[in-house]
Design a protein around this motif. Structure first.
Motif, PDB file in Angstrom:
ATOM      1  N   UNK A 272       0.834  -1.209   0.000  1.00 13.29           N
ATOM      2  CA  UNK A 272       0.000   0.000   0.000  1.00 13.29           C
ATOM      3  C   UNK A 272       0.866   1.256   0.000  1.00 13.29           C
ATOM      4  N   UNK A 273       0.669   2.076  -1.027  1.00 19.51           N
ATOM      5  CA  UNK A 273       1.513   3.273  -1.098  1.00 19.51           C
ATOM      6  C   UNK A 273       0.728   4.572  -1.331  1.00 19.51           C
ATOM      7  N   UNK A 274      -0.611   4.485  -1.299  1.00 16.63           N
ATOM      8  CA  UNK A 274      -1.403   5.712  -1.487  1.00 16.63           C
ATOM      9  C   UNK A 274      -2.206   5.998  -0.218  1.00 16.63           C
ATOM     10  N   UNK A 275      -2.048   7.209   0.316  1.00 14.83           N
ATOM     11  CA  UNK A 275      -2.822   7.589   1.507  1.00 14.83           C
ATOM     12  C   UNK A 275      -4.254   7.896   1.073  1.00 14.83           C
ATOM     13  N   UNK A 276      -5.210   7.222   1.722  1.00 13.21           N
ATOM     14  CA  UNK A 276      -6.614   7.408   1.341  1.00 13.21           C
ATOM     15  C   UNK A 276      -7.282   8.456   2.226  1.00 13.21           C
ATOM     16  N   UNK A 277      -6.857   8.555   3.494  1.00 16.19           N
ATOM     17  CA  UNK A 277      -7.500   9.484   4.422  1.00 16.19           C
ATOM     18  C   UNK A 277      -6.454  10.166   5.303  1.00 16.19           C
ATOM     19  N   UNK A 278      -6.640  11.449   5.529  1.00 15.73           N
ATOM     20  CA  UNK A 278      -5.893  12.161   6.561  1.00 15.73           C
ATOM     21  C   UNK A 278      -6.875  12.522   7.674  1.00 15.73           C
ATOM     22  N   UNK A 279      -6.471  12.285   8.926  1.00 17.39           N
ATOM     23  CA  UNK A 279      -7.301  12.711  10.064  1.00 17.39           C
ATOM     24  C   UNK A 279      -6.565  13.866  10.734  1.00 17.39           C
ATOM     25  N   UNK A 280      -7.315  14.919  11.079  1.00 20.57           N
ATOM     26  CA  UNK A 280      -6.667  16.086  11.700  1.00 20.57           C
ATOM     27  C   UNK A 280      -7.489  16.557  12.891  1.00 20.57           C
TER      28      UNK A 280
END
Ligand SMILES: C[S@@+](CC[C@H](N)C(=O)[O-])C[C@H]1O[C@@H](n2cnc3c(N)ncnc32)[C@H](O)[C@@H]1O
Length: 451
Positions: free
Chosen positions: A345-353
């Protein structure tokens, strides 16, 4: 019908010191009347209509006891009165006919008998009794209260009471209003019990250990943690910019997600690492202790160069893992091995902030996030742009105005209009004129490229 007889079982008024609770001050002896009867007649008395409202019904006090003068021969049915004259005539007549006579019986009440509320009512002065702080929140073994100023002179009494009356509590703290500005850690003072702030807390079937005095934790965010985790697919990659000790990161990893979890507070990072290991997800979680801005700017490229392992099913608890291994051995099945066709897996699907005070101000770090190196196919990998879930506060109480306010501030930081998949979720009201929201949106491609 008989009316209810009055019996004062309230604790005596407290005259003890304020800096420690003198439990010996809570003693009361009630000498009540009791009716002597043969053992087989107790049921009849307890059901008698004539005695309704006159029988002993104090909580935790037995209404029938053995007769100390004749333990094998008779029983005493207790009445809820001290004086015969207070019994209604119908009860007096019934007792005269149906019992072997009335005798006094002593009931001793002490500190252990009364409830927290009963005792609070006697240790606080009259004007503070309404709204007395008997409630508290629990994190692991720590009970925390947030006492109003007028209750502070009684803080040690209140703390001791909470400690004594709740078996799971070992430490009681009063949260002060001040909060460590950067790491969102509450200042707190010990008001009873052990000065032990290392807690073990369970949420979403995961075990979290942390030092409650050094890191941010808020059990009221439980449903928000679950809401976001539910949104993620098990084979997603999730990047948590302000991860704390892992309440989003660890449950996501348990369901299968690969996770990049970051927190600048070294204490949070230390416990985040421990929680990753304790919950059996070390194979799919990487932790960082960086400023959120730096993390956002570098993480996509880092993951691209060094991908996380493919999705390989949800993580099992230690006992489930053992069980599965035993089952496999018995049935001669090979242990689960990574799926050879699944891709790393090399693609970030979600960022949480989740840093509601200032998270929006970090959004400009996404500008040019994919520009890092134009030869290395980073842009191709991000054919689908990541979703951003950004928590924030607003003073707008009307939902429509709140959305306008939040969208405007987000777009200012991104330097571009939001395009796709924009939703707003009201997380909770934090004060009468302050709401916490989570805005979710897909990062506009132009922002990622840095145009
Ligand atoms: C409100 S807490 C949220 C923690 C966790 N995600 C949760 O839901 O409980 C915000 C976290 O951001 C961390 N933090 C504050 N400033 C930061 C920064 N500049 N970079 C990275 N982390 C930061 C704090 O240490 C804290 O753990």
């Amino acid at each position: 019908m008989s009316s209810r007889v009055f019996l004062d079982a309230s604790p005596p008024s407290y005259q003890g010191p304020k800096d420690r609770l003198d439990k010996s001050a809570f003693h009361k002896t009630l000498t009540v009347l009791s009716a002597r009867v043969p053992p087989n007649k107790t049921g009849q008395l307890l059901k008698a209509r004539e005695l309704k409202g006159a029988l002993m019904d104090l909580p935790k006090i037995r209404s029938v006891v053995s007769d100390p003068e004749n333990p094998n021969g008779s029983r005493l049915v207790l009445l809820r009165t001290v004086k015969y004259s207070e019994l209604p005539p119908v009860a007096q007549e019934y007792l005269g006919k149906e019992t072997q006579g009335l005798v006094n019986h002593e009931i001793k009440l002490d500190y252990d008998y009364w409830s927290t509320d009963d005792i609070l009512q006697t240790i606080l002065p009259g004007q503070l009794r309404e709204g007395a702080p008997s409630g508290f929140a629990m994190t692991g073994h720590i009970a925390h209260v947030n006492l109003l100023e007028e209750y502070l002179p009684y803080k040690y009494l209140i703390g001791q009471l909470i400690l004594d009356k709740n078996k799971k509590v070992r430490t009681v703290v009063n949260k002060l209003d001040s909060i460590h500005a950067q790491f969102r850690v509450f200042e707190m003072e010990l008001i009873a019990g052990d000065p032990d702030y290392i807690v073990e807390h369970h949420e979403s079937d995961c075990r979290f250990t942390f030092d409650f005095s050094q890191v941010y934790w808020n059990s009221r965010l439980h449903t928000e943690h679950e809401r976001l985790v539910r949104m993620f697919e098990p084979d997603d990659v999730v990047a948590d910019v302000f991860a704390g000790v892992g309440p989003f990161a660890i449950p996501s990893a348990r369901k299968g997600c690969a996770v990049l979890a970051n927190d600048l507070n070294p204490a949070s990072h230390k416990y985040l690492e421990k929680n990753v290991a304790d919950n059996g997800v070390s194979d799919r979680v990487r932790t960082f202790c960086e400023d959120g801005r730096e993390f956002i700017q570098t993480i996509a490229k880092q993951l691209h160069d060094d991908p996380l392992p493919p999705f390989n099913g949800p993580a099992l608890s230690r006992t489930r893992r053992e069980k599965e291994r035993r089952r496999a051995r018995l049935q001669h099945i090979a242990d689960a091995t990574p799926n050879p066709v699944a891709k790393s897996r090399k693609r970030i699907c979600h960022f949480i902030m989740n840093l509601p005070d200032t998270a929006i101000l970090f959004l400009n770090a996404f500008r040019g996030m994919l520009k890092a190196d134009e030869d290395d196919n980073l842009l191709d990998t991000y054919e689908v742009m990541p979703m951003i879930h950004c928590h924030c506060f607003t003073r707008e109480m009307d939902p429509e105005k709140a959305e306008v306010d939040i969208r405007k501030r987000v777009e200012e930081q991104l330097g571009a209009p939001l395009e796709e998949d924009v939703t707003f979720h009201l997380v909770r009201s934090v004060a009468p004129n302050k709401e916490m929201y989570c805005i979710s949106f897909r990062l506009p491609r132009a922002v990622g490229i840095g145009r």
